[in-house]
Design a protein around this motif. Structure first.
Motif, PDB file in Angstrom:
ATOM      1  N   VAL A 146      -4.899   1.896   5.541  1.00  0.00           N
ATOM      2  CA  VAL A 146      -3.445   2.056   5.430  1.00  0.00           C
ATOM      3  C   VAL A 146      -2.825   0.664   5.349  1.00  0.00           C
ATOM      4  CG1 VAL A 146      -1.316   2.755   6.590  1.00  0.00           C
ATOM      5  CG2 VAL A 146      -3.279   4.296   6.578  1.00  0.00           C
ATOM      6  N   ILE A 147      -2.045   0.443   4.306  1.00  0.00           N
ATOM      7  CA  ILE A 147      -1.323  -0.815   4.125  1.00  0.00           C
ATOM      8  C   ILE A 147       0.167  -0.520   4.234  1.00  0.00           C
ATOM      9  CG2 ILE A 147      -0.738  -2.673   2.512  1.00  0.00           C
ATOM     10  CD1 ILE A 147      -3.508  -2.269   1.250  1.00  0.00           C
ATOM     11  N   CYS A 148       0.838  -1.223   5.112  1.00  0.00           N
ATOM     12  CA  CYS A 148       2.287  -1.131   5.218  1.00  0.00           C
ATOM     13  C   CYS A 148       2.861  -2.461   4.749  1.00  0.00           C
ATOM     14  CB  CYS A 148       2.691  -0.840   6.662  1.00  0.00           C
ATOM     15  SG  CYS A 148       4.469  -0.587   6.908  1.00  0.00           S
ATOM     16  N   GLU A 149       3.661  -2.425   3.699  1.00  0.00           N
ATOM     17  CA  GLU A 149       4.158  -3.672   3.141  1.00  0.00           C
ATOM     18  C   GLU A 149       5.539  -3.460   2.536  1.00  0.00           C
ATOM     19  OE1 GLU A 149       4.766  -6.822   3.101  1.00  0.00           O
ATOM     20  OE2 GLU A 149       2.603  -7.242   3.006  1.00  0.00           O
ATOM     21  N   PHE A 150       6.338  -4.511   2.550  1.00  0.00           N
ATOM     22  CA  PHE A 150       7.620  -4.444   1.858  1.00  0.00           C
ATOM     23  C   PHE A 150       7.377  -4.136   0.388  1.00  0.00           C
ATOM     24  CE2 PHE A 150       8.789  -7.165   5.506  1.00  0.00           C
ATOM     25  CZ  PHE A 150       9.854  -6.413   5.987  1.00  0.00           C
ATOM     26  N   SER A 151       8.294  -3.389  -0.209  1.00  0.00           N
ATOM     27  CA  SER A 151       8.113  -2.976  -1.588  1.00  0.00           C
ATOM     28  C   SER A 151       9.456  -3.003  -2.312  1.00  0.00           C
ATOM     29  CB  SER A 151       7.463  -1.595  -1.634  1.00  0.00           C
ATOM     30  OG  SER A 151       6.939  -1.331  -2.910  1.00  0.00           O
ATOM     31  N   HIS A 152       9.629  -2.111  -3.292  1.00  0.00           N
ATOM     32  CA  HIS A 152      10.820  -2.127  -4.131  1.00  0.00           C
ATOM     33  C   HIS A 152      11.629  -0.845  -3.919  1.00  0.00           C
ATOM     34  CE1 HIS A 152       9.425  -5.400  -7.131  1.00  0.00           C
ATOM     35  NE2 HIS A 152       8.650  -5.438  -6.065  1.00  0.00           N
ATOM     36  N   PRO A 195       4.405  -7.192  -5.813  1.00  0.00           N
ATOM     37  CA  PRO A 195       4.375  -6.067  -6.754  1.00  0.00           C
ATOM     38  C   PRO A 195       5.045  -4.821  -6.189  1.00  0.00           C
ATOM     39  CG  PRO A 195       2.195  -7.068  -6.529  1.00  0.00           C
ATOM     40  CD  PRO A 195       3.056  -7.680  -5.478  1.00  0.00           C
ATOM     41  N   ASP A 196       5.433  -3.937  -7.092  1.00  0.00           N
ATOM     42  CA  ASP A 196       6.022  -2.677  -6.651  1.00  0.00           C
ATOM     43  C   ASP A 196       4.921  -1.710  -6.204  1.00  0.00           C
ATOM     44  OD1 ASP A 196       4.878  -1.711  -8.984  1.00  0.00           O
ATOM     45  OD2 ASP A 196       6.784  -1.323  -9.992  1.00  0.00           O
ATOM     46  N   GLN A 197       5.314  -0.504  -5.869  1.00  0.00           N
ATOM     47  CA  GLN A 197       4.394   0.482  -5.311  1.00  0.00           C
ATOM     48  C   GLN A 197       3.218   0.758  -6.249  1.00  0.00           C
ATOM     49  OE1 GLN A 197       7.688   0.418  -5.223  1.00  0.00           O
ATOM     50  NE2 GLN A 197       8.562   1.658  -3.570  1.00  0.00           N
ATOM     51  N   LEU A 200       0.748  -2.308  -6.494  1.00  0.00           N
ATOM     52  CA  LEU A 200      -0.203  -2.459  -5.397  1.00  0.00           C
ATOM     53  C   LEU A 200      -1.274  -1.379  -5.464  1.00  0.00           C
ATOM     54  CD1 LEU A 200      -1.231  -3.813  -2.888  1.00  0.00           C
ATOM     55  CD2 LEU A 200       0.471  -2.571  -1.543  1.00  0.00           C
ATOM     56  N   ALA A 201      -0.892  -0.158  -5.843  1.00  0.00           N
ATOM     57  CA  ALA A 201      -1.875   0.910  -5.989  1.00  0.00           C
ATOM     58  C   ALA A 201      -2.938   0.529  -7.013  1.00  0.00           C
ATOM     59  CB  ALA A 201      -1.181   2.212  -6.397  1.00  0.00           C
ATOM     60  N   THR A 202      -2.522  -0.089  -8.106  1.00  0.00           N
ATOM     61  CA  THR A 202      -3.473  -0.526  -9.127  1.00  0.00           C
ATOM     62  C   THR A 202      -4.428  -1.570  -8.566  1.00  0.00           C
ATOM     63  OG1 THR A 202      -1.902  -0.079 -10.909  1.00  0.00           O
ATOM     64  CG2 THR A 202      -3.679  -1.637 -11.384  1.00  0.00           C
ATOM     65  N   ARG A 203      -3.926  -2.504  -7.764  1.00  0.00           N
ATOM     66  CA  ARG A 203      -4.785  -3.525  -7.158  1.00  0.00           C
ATOM     67  C   ARG A 203      -5.812  -2.893  -6.222  1.00  0.00           C
ATOM     68  NH1 ARG A 203      -1.421  -9.068  -5.909  1.00  0.00           N
ATOM     69  NH2 ARG A 203      -0.278  -9.177  -7.861  1.00  0.00           N
ATOM     70  N   LEU A 204      -5.401  -1.872  -5.493  1.00  0.00           N
ATOM     71  CA  LEU A 204      -6.335  -1.170  -4.614  1.00  0.00           C
ATOM     72  C   LEU A 204      -7.457  -0.511  -5.415  1.00  0.00           C
ATOM     73  CD1 LEU A 204      -3.765   0.347  -2.132  1.00  0.00           C
ATOM     74  CD2 LEU A 204      -5.801  -0.901  -1.436  1.00  0.00           C
ATOM     75  N   GLN A 205      -7.105   0.128  -6.501  1.00  0.00           N
ATOM     76  CA  GLN A 205      -8.110   0.774  -7.337  1.00  0.00           C
ATOM     77  C   GLN A 205      -9.058  -0.254  -7.933  1.00  0.00           C
ATOM     78  OE1 GLN A 205      -5.285   2.708  -9.867  1.00  0.00           O
ATOM     79  NE2 GLN A 205      -5.331   4.634  -8.724  1.00  0.00           N
TER      80      GLN A 205
END
Length: 236
Positions: A146-152, A195-197, A200-205
């Motif tokens: 679980v990553i909690c981070e500021f986003s857009h 990055p936006d939501q 970051l999801a793309t980076r995780l993948q």
């Protein structure tokens, strides 16, 4: 260091956090209008740790974020690369196993954690991809992240108001409550550059995480990204 970029020098960021350690938690509560406590609770609920599980809490700072996991009976390892934050944390929470470590070169064996989490710290790591791969390495097969981070913010008019708050209102507030207001100018800049939501999801993948998903908190000011490690250990 008052301007931010995603090309961060680790020793500079560590020194910045060392300098603000004593007032860091209080300052965050003030600047977030008390939302940090709700966000930490959301992380704990998303990770769903149980008694006996081993949890790595990266970027844990003074250990405040680890208290939820310890209260659930988990064996939590708070880890941070700021020695100043860890020292402050040891004074407040001597019962926690606070550990010094670099997110891009974690001092843990492969596949030893049931769950890994990082809150409001991933954007301060100079090599995000390396950190995400390291988190996958130390997670057990099928382990949770679980990553909690500021986003857009998702609502455009609110996004404009939020950006104005970050760059105009935050510095004078930080000056009043923080020992190093320049650090909070840096942090505001880093939030804007992150990055936006979906990004970051793309980076995780790309880092090899499976079942990547996210949900927005506080209108997208913050996003919780969740993922699972592959069911087989990563190859060397």
């Amino acid at each position: 260091m008052t301007r931010a970029s995603l090309d961060k020098q680790p020793h500079e960021v560590a020194a910045m956090f060392d300098d603000v350690a004593a007032k860091y938690d209080v300052t965050n509560d003030v600047l977030s209008l008390g939302q940090t406590r709700l966000w930490r609770k959301a992380v704990a609920q998303a990770l769903e740790v149980g008694p006996g599980e081993r949890v790595l809490d990266l970027g844990a700072g003074t250990g405040t974020s680890s208290l939820h996991f310890a209260a659930a009976g988990a064996d939590v390892v708070p880890c941070d690369f700021s020695i100043g934050m860890l020292r402050e944390g040891k004074k407040r929470h001597p019962e926690l196993a606070l550990t010094a470590g670099d997110a891009t070169r974690l001092p843990f064996a492969d596949g030893v954690f049931d769950a890994v989490t990082i809150s409001f710290a991933l954007r301060n790591v100079h090599d995000t991809a390396a950190a995400l791969r390291e988190m996958r390495r130390v997670a057990k097969p099928g382990g949770r992240l679980v990553i909690c981070e500021f986003s857009h913010p998702t609502y455009r008019p609110f996004r404009t108001v939020y950006t104005e708050y970050l760059m105009r209102a935050l510095p004078p507030v930080a000056t009043a409550v923080s020992s190093n207001p320049d650090a909070y100018v840096y942090l505001a800049e880093s939030i804007r550059a992150w990055p936006d939501q979906k990004g970051l999801a793309t980076r995780l993948q790309e880092a090899g995480w499976n079942a990547v998903a996210w949900r927005n908190l506080t209108g997208g000011i913050v996003a919780l990204h969740r993922a699972t490690a592959p069911s087989t250990a990563p190859s060397a």
